[in-house]
Write a protein that holds these residues in place. Structure first.
Motif, mmCIF file in Angstrom:
data_model
loop_
_atom_site.group_PDB
_atom_site.id
_atom_site.type_symbol
_atom_site.label_atom_id
_atom_site.label_comp_id
_atom_site.label_asym_id
_atom_site.label_seq_id
_atom_site.Cartn_x
_atom_site.Cartn_y
_atom_site.Cartn_z
ATOM 1 N N ASN A 58 0.854 -1.186 0.000
ATOM 2 C CA ASN A 58 0.000 0.000 0.000
ATOM 3 C C ASN A 58 0.893 1.240 0.000
ATOM 4 N N ILE A 59 0.859 1.998 -1.095
ATOM 5 C CA ILE A 59 1.750 3.150 -1.250
ATOM 6 C C ILE A 59 0.925 4.413 -1.492
ATOM 7 N N HIS A 60 1.222 5.464 -0.752
ATOM 8 C CA HIS A 60 0.585 6.744 -1.009
ATOM 9 C C HIS A 60 1.483 7.873 -0.525
ATOM 10 N N THR A 61 1.103 9.099 -0.835
ATOM 11 C CA THR A 61 1.883 10.258 -0.428
ATOM 12 C C THR A 61 1.197 10.965 0.733
ATOM 13 N N ALA A 62 1.939 11.860 1.360
ATOM 14 C CA ALA A 62 1.388 12.637 2.468
ATOM 15 C C ALA A 62 2.063 14.001 2.496
ATOM 16 N N GLN A 63 1.416 14.949 3.169
ATOM 17 C CA GLN A 63 2.026 16.259 3.360
ATOM 18 C C GLN A 63 3.161 16.161 4.378
ATOM 19 N N PRO A 64 4.148 17.033 4.274
ATOM 20 C CA PRO A 64 5.133 17.135 5.364
ATOM 21 C C PRO A 64 4.417 17.526 6.646
ATOM 22 N N THR A 65 4.925 17.095 7.767
ATOM 23 C CA THR A 65 4.307 17.460 9.042
ATOM 24 C C THR A 65 4.540 18.941 9.326
ATOM 25 N N ILE A 66 3.672 19.497 10.163
ATOM 26 C CA ILE A 66 3.835 20.899 10.567
ATOM 27 C C ILE A 66 5.186 21.086 11.254
ATOM 28 N N GLY A 67 5.549 20.119 12.062
ATOM 29 C CA GLY A 67 6.837 20.191 12.756
ATOM 30 C C GLY A 67 8.011 20.247 11.794
ATOM 31 N N GLU A 68 7.909 19.518 10.694
ATOM 32 C CA GLU A 68 8.986 19.507 9.706
ATOM 33 C C GLU A 68 9.071 20.850 8.979
ATOM 34 N N LEU A 69 7.910 21.409 8.636
ATOM 35 C CA LEU A 69 7.904 22.737 8.025
ATOM 36 C C LEU A 69 8.547 23.762 8.958
ATOM 37 N N PHE A 70 8.148 23.743 10.219
ATOM 38 C CA PHE A 70 8.711 24.678 11.192
ATOM 39 C C PHE A 70 10.221 24.485 11.323
ATOM 40 N N ARG A 71 10.661 23.239 11.336
ATOM 41 C CA ARG A 71 12.093 22.962 11.507
ATOM 42 C C ARG A 71 12.914 23.591 10.384
ATOM 43 N N VAL A 72 12.444 23.395 9.132
ATOM 44 C CA VAL A 72 13.189 23.920 7.989
ATOM 45 C C VAL A 72 13.074 25.439 7.927
ATOM 46 N N TRP A 73 11.885 25.973 8.195
ATOM 47 C CA TRP A 73 11.733 27.435 8.215
ATOM 48 C C TRP A 73 12.661 28.061 9.258
ATOM 49 N N ASP A 74 12.699 27.470 10.438
ATOM 50 C CA ASP A 74 13.531 28.027 11.504
ATOM 51 C C ASP A 74 15.015 27.955 11.132
#
Length: 298
Positions: A58-74
């Motif tokens: 079973n393969i599907h995609t997902a959004q990056p987590t909010i925590g991951e977005l914050f980590r890269v933005w920071d």
């Protein structure tokens, strides 16, 4: 103002090139049997296609987590005063809408500018190059965001899908249509215009489909891109068939009357390959930034 660029790995930048250009990459998760994997970090392209070939997974995609977005933005904001987040089109993922909401937080307001210019893969990559060029010209983050969004439709991707199997899994074709396509060796040609995936035509056999990818591209040069052909950048993408793509690029270059080396070529990101499977060939056209146009919009 010191401006940085954050994008996601759907843009196709190898990590070494991203580092060289000073880009920050947000990884897009690939979910296989409930476990998260990341392209070229914990999952190679060969491994992915081996797994995809086995229908038991079973393969599907997902959004990056909010925590991951914050980590890269920071991370980016520790070096830059402002950042542009230029991600995969909102027409194909909810990440951009999520990012727009998060950017209104007091911590990021006026510092994170979320760009939705409806691009994916190789056309998204050209958007990043445009943004880098505009930063070098001293444009503000707000000006760059405005320009990229106003020119979002200055690109087109046509792609030939080798099998309807994975489109059927994603609900984009009916099981009956997929079965008939397999019997008749139908190769669908899809188009991505403004970030939405739509059917363009159906061809019987790969040769006819490959010929029409070039025809549709030529039609656009005489149509939607007329008057802008001096600023056109061509690119190609493929899934798990690099040798065939290299040979096809020679044909495309000859037909479009451009040097082979002027056609950028990348493997299609796994976040798209999940839905298309192996054997894809794609031709993309993008209009590059123009200094006179930028001046008139400022």
């Amino acid at each position: 103002m010191n401006i940085g660029i954050v994008t996601d790995d759907n843009s196709g930048f190898p990590r070494d090139e991203a580092k060289k250009l000073g880009l920050y990459l947000v990884p897009m998760p690939i979910i296989i049997d409930g476990k998260e994997y990341y392209e070229n970090v914990t999952l190679t392209h060969d491994e992915f296609y081996d797994i995809q070939a086995d229908d038991s997974h079973n393969i599907h995609t997902a959004q990056p987590t909010i925590g991951e977005l914050f980590r890269v933005w920071d991370e980016a904001l520790s070096v830059h005063d402002q950042i542009l987040f230029i991600g995969m089109s909102s027409g194909l993922t909810g990440t951009i809408d999520t990012a727009k909401t998060l950017a209104q937080d007091e911590k990021y307001r006026g510092k994170v500018f979320v760009v939705d210019n409806h691009r994916i893969s190789i056309t998204l990559r050209h958007s990043i190059y445009d943004a880098l060029e505009l930063i070098s010209r001293g444009k503000s983050a707000e000006e760059i965001q405005k320009y990229l969004e106003e020119t979002s439709h200055d690109s087109m991707i046509y792609l030939m899908v080798d099998t309807l199997k994975y489109l059927k899994k994603g609900g984009r074709v009916t099981p009956a249509a997929a079965a008939l396509g397999s019997i008749l060796s139908i190769k669908p040609i899809l188009k991505i215009d403004g970030g939405k995936l739509d059917a363009k035509s159906k061809q019987v056999g790969s040769k006819a489909a490959m010929k029409n990818l070039i025809k549709f591209t030529k039609d656009d040069l005489d149509g939607m891109f007329k008057g802008k052909t001096d600023r056109i950048a061509f690119a190609m993408a493929y899934t798990h068939n690099e040798e065939k793509a290299i040979e096809y690029r020679k044909i495309v270059a000859e037909e479009l009357h451009v040097p082979v080396e002027d056609i950028m070529m990348d493997p299609l990101s796994l976040s798209v390959a999940v839905h298309t499977g192996p054997g894809v060939l794609a031709i993309a056209t993008s209009v590059l930034v123009d200094k006179d146009e930028i001046r008139s919009r400022s």
